[in-house]
Structures are given as C-alpha cells and as structure tokens.
Design a protein around this motif. Structure first.
Motif, PDB file in Angstrom:
ATOM      1  N   PRO A 310       0.806  -1.228   0.000  1.00 53.71           N
ATOM      2  CA  PRO A 310       0.000   0.000   0.000  1.00 53.71           C
ATOM      3  C   PRO A 310       0.838   1.276   0.000  1.00 53.71           C
ATOM      4  O   PRO A 310       0.860   2.021   0.968  1.00 53.71           O
ATOM      5  CB  PRO A 310      -0.811  -0.122   1.288  1.00 53.71           C
ATOM      6  N   SER A 312       1.668   4.954  -0.484  1.00 55.37           N
ATOM      7  CA  SER A 312       0.792   6.108  -0.388  1.00 55.37           C
ATOM      8  C   SER A 312       1.342   7.270  -1.204  1.00 55.37           C
ATOM      9  O   SER A 312       0.601   8.073  -1.775  1.00 55.37           O
ATOM     10  CB  SER A 312       0.701   6.462   1.104  1.00 55.37           C
ATOM     11  N   LYS A 313       2.664   7.366  -1.252  1.00 55.88           N
ATOM     12  CA  LYS A 313       3.294   8.528  -1.867  1.00 55.88           C
ATOM     13  C   LYS A 313       4.708   8.176  -2.313  1.00 55.88           C
ATOM     14  O   LYS A 313       5.451   7.547  -1.559  1.00 55.88           O
ATOM     15  CB  LYS A 313       3.362   9.637  -0.815  1.00 55.88           C
TER      16      LYS A 313
ATOM     17  N   ASP B 160       3.402   6.419   6.494  1.00 59.54           N
ATOM     18  CA  ASP B 160       2.859   7.772   6.553  1.00 59.54           C
ATOM     19  C   ASP B 160       2.334   8.056   7.967  1.00 59.54           C
ATOM     20  O   ASP B 160       1.193   7.751   8.295  1.00 59.54           O
ATOM     21  CB  ASP B 160       1.746   7.918   5.509  1.00 59.54           C
ATOM     22  N   GLU B 290       2.828  -1.725   7.950  1.00 56.66           N
ATOM     23  CA  GLU B 290       2.886  -2.973   7.188  1.00 56.66           C
ATOM     24  C   GLU B 290       4.353  -3.317   6.980  1.00 56.66           C
ATOM     25  O   GLU B 290       4.972  -2.933   5.999  1.00 56.66           O
ATOM     26  CB  GLU B 290       2.167  -2.808   5.848  1.00 56.66           C
ATOM     27  N   GLU B 293       5.681  -5.464   3.938  1.00 58.69           N
ATOM     28  CA  GLU B 293       5.577  -4.632   2.734  1.00 58.69           C
ATOM     29  C   GLU B 293       6.646  -3.535   2.736  1.00 58.69           C
ATOM     30  O   GLU B 293       7.183  -3.184   1.678  1.00 58.69           O
ATOM     31  CB  GLU B 293       4.180  -4.025   2.640  1.00 58.69           C
ATOM     32  N   ARG B 296       9.770  -5.243   1.533  1.00 64.43           N
ATOM     33  CA  ARG B 296       9.720  -5.503   0.085  1.00 64.43           C
ATOM     34  C   ARG B 296       9.962  -4.219  -0.693  1.00 64.43           C
ATOM     35  O   ARG B 296      10.675  -4.187  -1.706  1.00 64.43           O
ATOM     36  CB  ARG B 296       8.356  -6.069  -0.318  1.00 64.43           C
ATOM     37  N   CYS B 297       9.316  -3.173  -0.217  1.00 61.10           N
ATOM     38  CA  CYS B 297       9.427  -1.878  -0.859  1.00 61.10           C
ATOM     39  C   CYS B 297      10.869  -1.353  -0.777  1.00 61.10           C
ATOM     40  O   CYS B 297      11.364  -0.755  -1.726  1.00 61.10           O
ATOM     41  CB  CYS B 297       8.507  -0.933  -0.114  1.00 61.10           C
ATOM     42  N   LEU B 315       6.350   6.552   0.987  1.00 60.90           N
ATOM     43  CA  LEU B 315       5.611   6.288   2.223  1.00 60.90           C
ATOM     44  C   LEU B 315       4.558   5.213   1.981  1.00 60.90           C
ATOM     45  O   LEU B 315       3.950   5.166   0.913  1.00 60.90           O
ATOM     46  CB  LEU B 315       4.917   7.562   2.710  1.00 60.90           C
ATOM     47  N   LEU B 316       4.381   4.351   2.969  1.00 64.24           N
ATOM     48  CA  LEU B 316       3.322   3.353   2.899  1.00 64.24           C
ATOM     49  C   LEU B 316       2.141   3.765   3.780  1.00 64.24           C
ATOM     50  O   LEU B 316       2.306   4.474   4.762  1.00 64.24           O
ATOM     51  CB  LEU B 316       3.834   1.982   3.366  1.00 64.24           C
ATOM     52  N   ARG B 317       0.950   3.292   3.394  1.00 66.91           N
ATOM     53  CA  ARG B 317      -0.246   3.596   4.178  1.00 66.91           C
ATOM     54  C   ARG B 317      -0.233   2.819   5.486  1.00 66.91           C
ATOM     55  O   ARG B 317       0.018   1.616   5.481  1.00 66.91           O
ATOM     56  CB  ARG B 317      -1.505   3.159   3.432  1.00 66.91           C
TER      57      ARG B 317
END
Lengths: 333, 333
Positions: A310, A312-313, B160, B290, B293, B296-297, B315-317
């Motif tokens: 997920p 976001s940015k 985030d 997360e 994730e 992974r990111c 940024l992730l949610r």
C-alpha cells in the motif's frame, strides 16, 4: 511499425541479438536485454506475446497534458511507463479523457468492463469527478501530482517540488540575488501549494523577506507573465523563479519587451526542463523533472499496488540544470 | 538449514514443485513460484545460485532496533527485503552496527571493499556519523524513517505517520472523546515531529484544543508512561494516543495501577502493531505499519536507485486495527 531489423540497425547489433532480447534468451546480458526492450517500445515494435501469459492490460488516462510528440511534457512519462510495463509483458492503452467522459463513465466500472488491472492518471483537475471517486476505488491506481488520503489502492507520484524550489532559490541566493520574485502556477493545485510553501521556507532560510508584490499565482502558461512581470520589475526584482518552463518563457519575453536583459538585468529559473527549454533565448536554467524515470516509477508502483503493497506517496528528486538565463546579480539603480 | 523437503511439507506441495519454483521452471504459476521463494527465504533455505549471475550483494545495516525474533519490530521488514531480493538473485547480509563502528569505517568505503552494490539502513540516530556521510554518498541507499535532502542516491522510506496519527485521533473523536492526550516518542526524530504535527492538525480539524498538559514527548519505551500518565489523568484525559505500542503498554499498565480501567475509563491507541500488541490486556487498538511490505518496498526502491531512478521518498499507508483498548467515551466526574 518497426521491425526487428529496424531495432538492430538503431542499436548496431545483429538481428539475432535483438531477437534474443525480445524473447528473454539467457545468453545475452541483462543490460543489453533491457536496452533492446526499451528501444523496441520507443520505436513502436509490437508482437504477439507469449501464450503462457494471459491477457494483462493497464491503462494510462491523460487530461490537460500534451504527450504525443517528444517535445511535450507527457511524452517521456508515457514512454517510461510503457518501457517498464513491456518488460513484464503488460499491454498498455493510452486514453485521453475529458470531464464529460468522467461524468458518463464510473471509474471502477470503466476499468473492469475493459479488462484493465490498474491505471495511471495524469493531469486530472481537483474538481474532476473521478478524483472524488478515487477516495473509494478498489482498483490499483497511481495518480500523478495529486494525493488521495485514506485509500490504500491509490498512490500519489510526483517530483519533490519542495526540494526543487529550494534548489532554485538557493541557486539565485548564491548568485547574490535578494529581490527574488516567484510567479507560481495555478491556485488550487497540490504542487502549486507545495512550491509556494517551499519558496517561503527557502527565502526564510536565506534570511530574505518574502515580499507581497514579488509573489503571484498565474496559470501554467506563458501568458501569465504579462500580468505580473511589470509589477515585479517596478518592485525591483532581479530574479524570477517560475512555476514551470512555459511561464519562464513568458517572463523572459516580457522582460525583453520592457528593455530588461536576461540574465544581465533579471535572472529567470523555470521548472520541468521540457525539451525546448534548452532552445529558449537565452537557454533556460531550470529545475528538471526526470520524466522517463517518473513513468518507469509509475509502472513499478502500480505493480506494487497490484501486489497489495500500500504505497501512499512516492517522490522523485528534481535536478538543477544550469544554463544561461541566470547570472550574478548586478544591482540596478 | 531448511531442505527442499521441509519447504514442500510446509506448503503441502510435492518436492518437484518446490524444485521448479526455486529453479524458475515455466510450468508452474507465478503465484506458486512466488510462494515457494518467499517460504524458502522465510525458512532459511539457501543454495548455490545460477552460475550465469555474477555475485551480487546488498546489505542491511541495523542499529537501535530488534529484528531477530518474529515478535520484534524489525523481523518482518528484514524478511520482506530478503524475500524480494532473493527473487532477483541478490545475496543479502544483515549487519548490526554501533556508533563506534561508524566512527571507524567510512560508509562508502565499507560498502565498496565488501562488494555491496547498495544498502538499506534501519534505526540509525540523527547524530550518527553515517547520517552525515549520506549527504554525499554515491552508493544507492534506502534509509528507514529518515530524510536526506539533495542526494539522488538516498531514499527515505517509512509509513505515513501523518495519516496514521490522523486515523488514531479520528477514531477517538468518533467514539466521543474530547480530552485526548498524546504521548509521543523521542524528541529530535523525524517521525516524532511528523506525528506531533499530525496530532495537532487532526485535533484542530475536529475543533478540539491541543492542551499543553495533555501532550508530551517520552521515549519509544514503556517506561515513558509513568512520567506522563499521572499528569494526563489529573488533567482529565479520557484517551491517550501513543507514539508506539510499547509506550501504549506502559500507559495501560500505569492507568490500571492508578485504578483507571482501559477502555472503560481511558481509551489507549498504539502505533506499529507489533505482534504482541494483540496479546496485551486488553488487546491493543493500534495503527499498523505494514512491515513485510516496507521491507519488500525497501528492496524495490534500492533496485530503482541502482538503475538511476532518483526516488527521494516513499511512504506506505498505515492501517487502523481496532481491538479492545478503545471504547466510547464515558465522561468521568
């Protein structure tokens, strides 16, 4: 349509090397394969895909942005997206859209009925009806220059405007400028807001006041300049930071028309580095957006969203390109 | 070390299927191959890699963060990174570091002499000497929870925080709370700053005042609670948003010790959703990062940086996980 032979000629390699690159053979290097695939996309080559992979389609929706010729802002973004997508065997459709189209078609429904697994949206306006729908979409979506809060299926992608404008101001400060004007783009745009905030912070960091008669919002077109440049010049501006390269073109023209030389009397900095910026008279100092990389990144993020990461940015770094529209400040009398 | 048979047993598939997954055979599905590879990494399987690929190594440096057991914050981040890296045939070394080590070894030199093509840095403190060196590093670097301006080789990755704290406040506001306290983590941390700003904005958006005696910085440990919770309770707090789950644990314990029931008298929200948060008494409502994730990111971004895509920030949610430590506000007398 380009053939394998055309690609081989362009790259100066053999037809069999191109063929290996396109078919994923293991006896050529990763770098060469990547170059073959990138060039194939760039030249418009297409072929029947492997039968093992089911039909996989992504879509790029574009509004308020030109992308069809290499001079235009959107061209390299679309190209970068297609290059990365092609490597992973996705088909990509490019669809120009209008506000009327968005009123007629629901976003999610349109994607589903046309078999798209996700989309990249460029140039949408804040009041477009699809922007509202993105708050609840279940489709993986990358949105250029716009942020949607709270929906893990939508990611905002752009260039770091804050860092870009800071670079522009610091460049002028280092050249001795103090009366620095800012002609921003349109009001009610996320990136205009970011750029305004960045301008004010960067001026404050350099202990320079932000003068009311030296900042204005225009539109992202050259014509904006004529309404604001006369006021900037009377207020003693020796430099103008612009919301994009087209505004900068207008500023240069307006200064020249009024007998001010660029850069001897007034320095001008653009934003974007569109391909014609280097051909302005004088060639434009500007803040470059890495558009091919933005496009590649848009695909990568879409792929991550499809795999439930997920994001976001994501922001990319801008880059100061120094050309001849900026020079050391010579105080005017 | 896990064998192919162990992996097959875990997944309930045949040894030959696992073998196909590990060797990239084309007659199993992408999803199954991905699952085999992920499980292989998770179980610690390793094998001689294909001879066609030269030795490619990445490094994860970790300081101030536990990651060795599945309960700890860093575990899933490291796992996610290794899972994505493994799929692209990278070797990954995990190196715990100290401030003293950073004084001894220059960052770039250390990577180069050990053959690392890039690195992921977690848990570094702002005053660490490597942080300063990152301003000019030429090595592709992903930095967890910290931003370096101006260097296209370094990317900031995080959750985030702004959106996370906004979710926490909105959740409490929807439950009728008005006297909401905030026990943040450490001062001088990028994420603490973001969370403070988010808390103040979210309260303002709900037309609630931010009371001085209801906000404090502590440290990211449970012990912080005992210094601040008594003051919050005297000032009439009916809810406490916490900088992380460990702080939340301390807040719950401190409330209980003082005769306040959670959630009947005081609601408590954490941040992170570490795996033990669900086992607190009561199970903790929290804002989830997360972590798999994120890992992974981190790999994906590092790969982009290696390919000269200058990502500056990703940024992730976060996600609100509602458990039993929050409830409708019952006004106390």
């Amino acid at each position: 349509m380009a053939t394998i032979k055309d690609i081989a000629n362009r790259l100066g390699v053999s037809v069999s090397t191109v063929s290996k690159g396109l078919n994923g053979a293991s006896d050529i290097s990763d770098e060469l394969r990547q170059m073959v695939l990138d060039t194939a996309v760039e030249m418009g080559y297409s072929t029947k895909r492997s039968k093992k992979v089911e039909n996989r389609k992504l879509c790029i929706f574009i509004e308020n942005m030109n992308y069809e010729t290499i001079d235009e802002f959107g061209y390299d973004i679309v190209l970068g997206f297609k290059q990365n997508a092609f490597r992973r065997k996705w088909d990509v459709d490019i669809l120009p859209i209008t506000p009327a189209f968005q009123e007629e078609e629901k976003y999610d429904t349109f994607l589903l009925k046309n078999g798209y697994c996700g989309a990249f949206l460029m140039g949408l306006a804040l009041h477009d009806s699809w922007i509202k729908q993105l708050e609840n979409t279940t489709m993986p979506t990358v949105l250029f220059d716009n942020f949607i809060s709270g929906n893990p299926n939508v990611c905002y992608l752009g260039t770091d405007s804050y860092e870009g404008i800071t670079m522009a101001v610091n460049h002028l400060v280092n050249l001795g400028h103090k009366n620095i004007a800012f002609l921003n783009g349109s009001l009610y745009s996320l990136v205009s807001d970011q750029r305004q905030e960045a301008f004010e912070s960067a001026m404050a960091a350099a202990s320079l006041p932000v003068q009311k008669d030296l900042t204005a919002y225009g539109y992202y077109v050259s014509d904006s300049a004529k309404y604001h440049v006369p006021g900037f010049l009377s207020a003693g501006a020796t430099a103008v930071v612009c919301g994009n390269d087209l505004i900068a073109k207008g500023v240069i023209d307006e200064c020249t028309k009024r007998g001010f030389r660029v850069p001897e009397d007034v320095s001008v900095v653009g934003f974007d580095d569109i391909s014609i910026a280097a051909t302005f008279d004088p060639p434009l100092t500007t803040i470059r957006q890495e558009r091919n990389e933005l496009g590649r990144c848009a695909y990568d993020i879409l792929n991550s969203l499809i795999h439930h990461i997920p994001i976001s940015k994501t922001l990319l770094r801008p880059k100061l390109i120094e050309r001849e529209s900026t020079a050391r400040c010579a105080h005017r009398d």
